[in-house]
Design a protein around this motif. Sequence first.
Motif, PDB file in Angstrom:
ATOM      1  N   ILE A 163      26.656  39.891  28.628  1.00 14.94           N
ATOM      2  CA  ILE A 163      26.644  38.291  28.594  1.00 14.94           C
ATOM      3  C   ILE A 163      27.658  38.054  27.392  1.00 14.94           C
ATOM      4  CG2 ILE A 163      25.341  36.402  27.959  1.00 14.94           C
ATOM      5  CD1 ILE A 163      22.877  37.627  29.204  1.00 14.94           C
ATOM      6  N   PHE A 164      27.674  38.692  26.467  1.00 16.55           N
ATOM      7  CA  PHE A 164      28.430  38.128  25.106  1.00 16.55           C
ATOM      8  C   PHE A 164      29.571  38.880  24.894  1.00 16.55           C
ATOM      9  CE2 PHE A 164      24.155  36.624  24.187  1.00 16.55           C
ATOM     10  CZ  PHE A 164      24.360  35.361  24.321  1.00 16.55           C
ATOM     11  N   ASP A 165      30.150  39.914  25.608  1.00 11.67           N
ATOM     12  CA  ASP A 165      31.389  40.612  25.526  1.00 11.67           C
ATOM     13  C   ASP A 165      32.266  39.831  25.179  1.00 11.67           C
ATOM     14  OD1 ASP A 165      32.584  43.365  25.825  1.00 11.67           O
ATOM     15  OD2 ASP A 165      33.839  42.126  27.286  1.00 11.67           O
ATOM     16  N   LYS A 166      32.880  38.865  25.667  1.00 11.84           N
ATOM     17  CA  LYS A 166      33.998  38.161  25.137  1.00 11.84           C
ATOM     18  C   LYS A 166      33.817  37.461  23.719  1.00 11.84           C
ATOM     19  CE  LYS A 166      36.088  36.502  29.629  1.00 11.84           C
ATOM     20  NZ  LYS A 166      36.700  35.320  30.249  1.00 11.84           N
ATOM     21  N   LEU A 167      32.647  36.989  23.566  1.00  7.44           N
ATOM     22  CA  LEU A 167      32.091  36.350  22.242  1.00  7.44           C
ATOM     23  C   LEU A 167      32.402  37.713  21.002  1.00  7.44           C
ATOM     24  CD1 LEU A 167      31.329  34.124  20.473  1.00  7.44           C
ATOM     25  CD2 LEU A 167      29.053  35.185  20.886  1.00  7.44           C
ATOM     26  N   ILE A 168      31.636  38.725  21.425  1.00  9.96           N
ATOM     27  CA  ILE A 168      31.935  39.888  20.562  1.00  9.96           C
ATOM     28  C   ILE A 168      33.235  40.357  20.343  1.00  9.96           C
ATOM     29  CG2 ILE A 168      31.213  42.521  20.325  1.00  9.96           C
ATOM     30  CD1 ILE A 168      28.597  41.681  21.975  1.00  9.96           C
ATOM     31  N   CYS A 169      34.082  40.425  21.358  1.00  8.03           N
ATOM     32  CA  CYS A 169      35.554  40.847  21.166  1.00  8.03           C
ATOM     33  C   CYS A 169      36.188  40.024  20.292  1.00  8.03           C
ATOM     34  CB  CYS A 169      36.020  41.203  22.709  1.00  8.03           C
ATOM     35  SG  CYS A 169      35.341  42.543  23.466  1.00  8.03           S
ATOM     36  N   LYS A 170      35.848  38.638  20.520  1.00  5.63           N
ATOM     37  CA  LYS A 170      36.997  37.521  19.755  1.00  5.63           C
ATOM     38  C   LYS A 170      36.200  37.352  18.458  1.00  5.63           C
ATOM     39  CE  LYS A 170      38.385  34.882  23.437  1.00  5.63           C
ATOM     40  NZ  LYS A 170      38.457  33.676  24.260  1.00  5.63           N
ATOM     41  N   THR A 171      34.939  37.764  18.056  1.00  2.00           N
ATOM     42  CA  THR A 171      34.549  37.487  16.715  1.00  2.00           C
ATOM     43  C   THR A 171      34.177  38.975  15.923  1.00  2.00           C
ATOM     44  OG1 THR A 171      32.291  37.814  17.422  1.00  2.00           O
ATOM     45  CG2 THR A 171      33.157  35.381  17.294  1.00  2.00           C
ATOM     46  N   SER A 172      34.723  39.776  16.389  1.00  3.35           N
ATOM     47  CA  SER A 172      34.919  41.277  15.876  1.00  3.35           C
ATOM     48  C   SER A 172      36.334  41.551  15.402  1.00  3.35           C
ATOM     49  CB  SER A 172      34.239  42.269  16.447  1.00  3.35           C
ATOM     50  OG  SER A 172      32.820  41.611  16.951  1.00  3.35           O
ATOM     51  N   ILE A 173      36.468  41.933  14.062  1.00  3.29           N
ATOM     52  CA  ILE A 173      37.761  42.538  13.758  1.00  3.29           C
ATOM     53  C   ILE A 173      37.933  44.050  14.225  1.00  3.29           C
ATOM     54  CG2 ILE A 173      39.102  43.057  11.551  1.00  3.29           C
ATOM     55  CD1 ILE A 173      37.717  40.955  10.103  1.00  3.29           C
ATOM     56  N   GLY A 174      39.008  44.117  14.920  1.00  2.00           N
ATOM     57  CA  GLY A 174      39.274  45.308  15.612  1.00  2.00           C
ATOM     58  C   GLY A 174      38.500  46.007  16.525  1.00  2.00           C
ATOM     59  N   PHE A 175      37.636  45.012  17.241  1.00  2.00           N
ATOM     60  CA  PHE A 175      36.729  45.628  18.118  1.00  2.00           C
ATOM     61  C   PHE A 175      37.268  46.356  19.354  1.00  2.00           C
ATOM     62  CE2 PHE A 175      33.377  45.409  21.400  1.00  2.00           C
ATOM     63  CZ  PHE A 175      32.269  46.029  20.875  1.00  2.00           C
ATOM     64  N   LEU A 176      38.470  45.956  19.701  1.00  2.00           N
ATOM     65  CA  LEU A 176      39.263  46.474  21.109  1.00  2.00           C
ATOM     66  C   LEU A 176      40.335  47.175  20.459  1.00  2.00           C
ATOM     67  CD1 LEU A 176      39.219  43.478  23.638  1.00  2.00           C
ATOM     68  CD2 LEU A 176      37.638  45.285  23.461  1.00  2.00           C
ATOM     69  N   GLY A 177      40.416  47.333  19.099  1.00  2.00           N
ATOM     70  CA  GLY A 177      41.386  48.225  18.840  1.00  2.00           C
ATOM     71  C   GLY A 177      42.822  47.742  18.668  1.00  2.00           C
ATOM     72  N   LYS A 178      43.803  48.450  17.923  1.00  2.00           N
ATOM     73  CA  LYS A 178      44.971  47.778  17.838  1.00  2.00           C
ATOM     74  C   LYS A 178      45.927  47.964  18.985  1.00  2.00           C
ATOM     75  CE  LYS A 178      45.441  48.965  13.032  1.00  2.00           C
ATOM     76  NZ  LYS A 178      46.033  49.661  12.232  1.00  2.00           N
ATOM     77  N   LYS A 179      45.755  48.831  19.713  1.00  2.00           N
ATOM     78  CA  LYS A 179      46.290  48.940  21.150  1.00  2.00           C
ATOM     79  C   LYS A 179      45.710  47.904  21.925  1.00  2.00           C
ATOM     80  CE  LYS A 179      46.738  52.402  24.832  1.00  2.00           C
ATOM     81  NZ  LYS A 179      46.267  53.761  25.400  1.00  2.00           N
ATOM     82  N   ALA A 180      44.774  47.595  22.111  1.00  2.00           N
ATOM     83  CA  ALA A 180      44.211  46.413  23.054  1.00  2.00           C
ATOM     84  C   ALA A 180      44.766  45.266  22.647  1.00  2.00           C
ATOM     85  CB  ALA A 180      42.740  46.336  23.306  1.00  2.00           C
ATOM     86  N   LYS A 181      44.884  44.988  21.330  1.00  2.00           N
ATOM     87  CA  LYS A 181      45.339  43.747  20.905  1.00  2.00           C
ATOM     88  C   LYS A 181      47.008  43.561  20.954  1.00  2.00           C
ATOM     89  CE  LYS A 181      42.044  42.655  17.190  1.00  2.00           C
ATOM     90  NZ  LYS A 181      41.965  42.416  15.735  1.00  2.00           N
ATOM     91  N   ALA A 182      47.821  44.646  21.056  1.00  2.00           N
ATOM     92  CA  ALA A 182      49.048  44.757  21.118  1.00  2.00           C
ATOM     93  C   ALA A 182      49.480  44.626  22.664  1.00  2.00           C
ATOM     94  CB  ALA A 182      49.712  46.297  20.804  1.00  2.00           C
ATOM     95  N   GLN A 183      48.616  44.775  23.529  1.00  2.00           N
ATOM     96  CA  GLN A 183      48.719  44.686  24.859  1.00  2.00           C
ATOM     97  C   GLN A 183      48.611  43.353  25.193  1.00  2.00           C
ATOM     98  OE1 GLN A 183      45.773  47.294  26.842  1.00  2.00           O
ATOM     99  NE2 GLN A 183      47.389  49.289  27.016  1.00  2.00           N
ATOM    100  N   THR A 184      47.385  42.539  24.651  1.00  2.00           N
ATOM    101  CA  THR A 184      47.130  41.167  24.721  1.00  2.00           C
ATOM    102  C   THR A 184      48.353  40.181  24.401  1.00  2.00           C
ATOM    103  OG1 THR A 184      45.089  41.847  24.325  1.00  2.00           O
ATOM    104  CG2 THR A 184      45.518  39.432  24.137  1.00  2.00           C
ATOM    105  N   SER A 185      48.939  40.743  22.925  1.00  2.00           N
ATOM    106  CA  SER A 185      50.107  40.020  22.926  1.00  2.00           C
ATOM    107  C   SER A 185      51.460  40.068  23.503  1.00  2.00           C
ATOM    108  CB  SER A 185      50.289  40.340  20.993  1.00  2.00           C
ATOM    109  OG  SER A 185      50.032  41.313  20.635  1.00  2.00           O
ATOM    110  N   GLU A 186      51.488  41.253  24.065  1.00  2.00           N
ATOM    111  CA  GLU A 186      52.689  41.468  24.741  1.00  2.00           C
ATOM    112  C   GLU A 186      52.468  40.650  26.323  1.00  2.00           C
ATOM    113  OE1 GLU A 186      53.187  45.591  25.827  1.00  2.00           O
ATOM    114  OE2 GLU A 186      53.334  46.104  23.573  1.00  2.00           O
ATOM    115  N   ALA A 187      51.383  40.472  26.597  1.00  2.00           N
ATOM    116  CA  ALA A 187      50.940  39.730  27.757  1.00  2.00           C
ATOM    117  C   ALA A 187      51.348  38.355  27.704  1.00  2.00           C
ATOM    118  CB  ALA A 187      49.387  40.009  28.459  1.00  2.00           C
ATOM    119  N   LYS A 188      51.037  37.821  26.606  1.00  2.00           N
ATOM    120  CA  LYS A 188      51.457  36.271  26.221  1.00  2.00           C
ATOM    121  C   LYS A 188      52.748  36.157  26.156  1.00  2.00           C
ATOM    122  CE  LYS A 188      47.037  35.626  23.671  1.00  2.00           C
ATOM    123  NZ  LYS A 188      46.506  35.237  22.359  1.00  2.00           N
TER     124      LYS A 188
END
Length: 188
Positions: A163-188
């Motif tokens: 239920i709270f996966d999106k919230l957990i990912c947004k409110t946790s520092i480095g939860f998805l790791g640097k690779k996932a954050k880099a992919q997210t910024s490239e997609a934007k």
Amino acid sequence: KDLQDVTDVDLVNVNIISIAAIFVIILIIFKSISLPVILVAVIEFAIMINMAIPYYQGISLPFVASIVIGAIQLGATVDYAILMTTRYQKERLGKDKMEAISIAHKTSMPSIISSGLSFFAATFGVACYSQVEMIGSICTLLARGAIISMVVVLLVLPAMFMIFDKLICKTSIGFLGKKAKAQTSEAK
């Protein structure tokens, strides 16, 4: 009567301090605002179930039982939730939420069950053989609390992750790791 009145005040203070301490520890470990709330809420839910059973059975408990159960069950069984959360976080780095939760559940289940049953066995044994009513009552509550917490962590916590996966990912520092954050910024 005086001791019972003092215990009622202590119950509130001990619960607040215990919850705050566990909250801060989880906050520091997971670098998350949402995870401490979810994990503490899951274990507090298990504690409420445990304390409700004697009420509905019409069994009176020693006045110190609430303090003891609240602190010990929270401290002893939050490890089950931390274990599953650690594995969920590890698996979430490269997988979608459903797969990560499934793997975390399957891999942490044996450890959670063995820990819960061990805690149950140790406290149930004392509850069965203790001649002191207060000790027997508290150990019965602890034994039942171990099983309830184990079941709640295995059944409710994965649902909270879902239920709270999106919230957990947004409110946790480095939860998805640097690779996932880099992919997210490239997609934007």
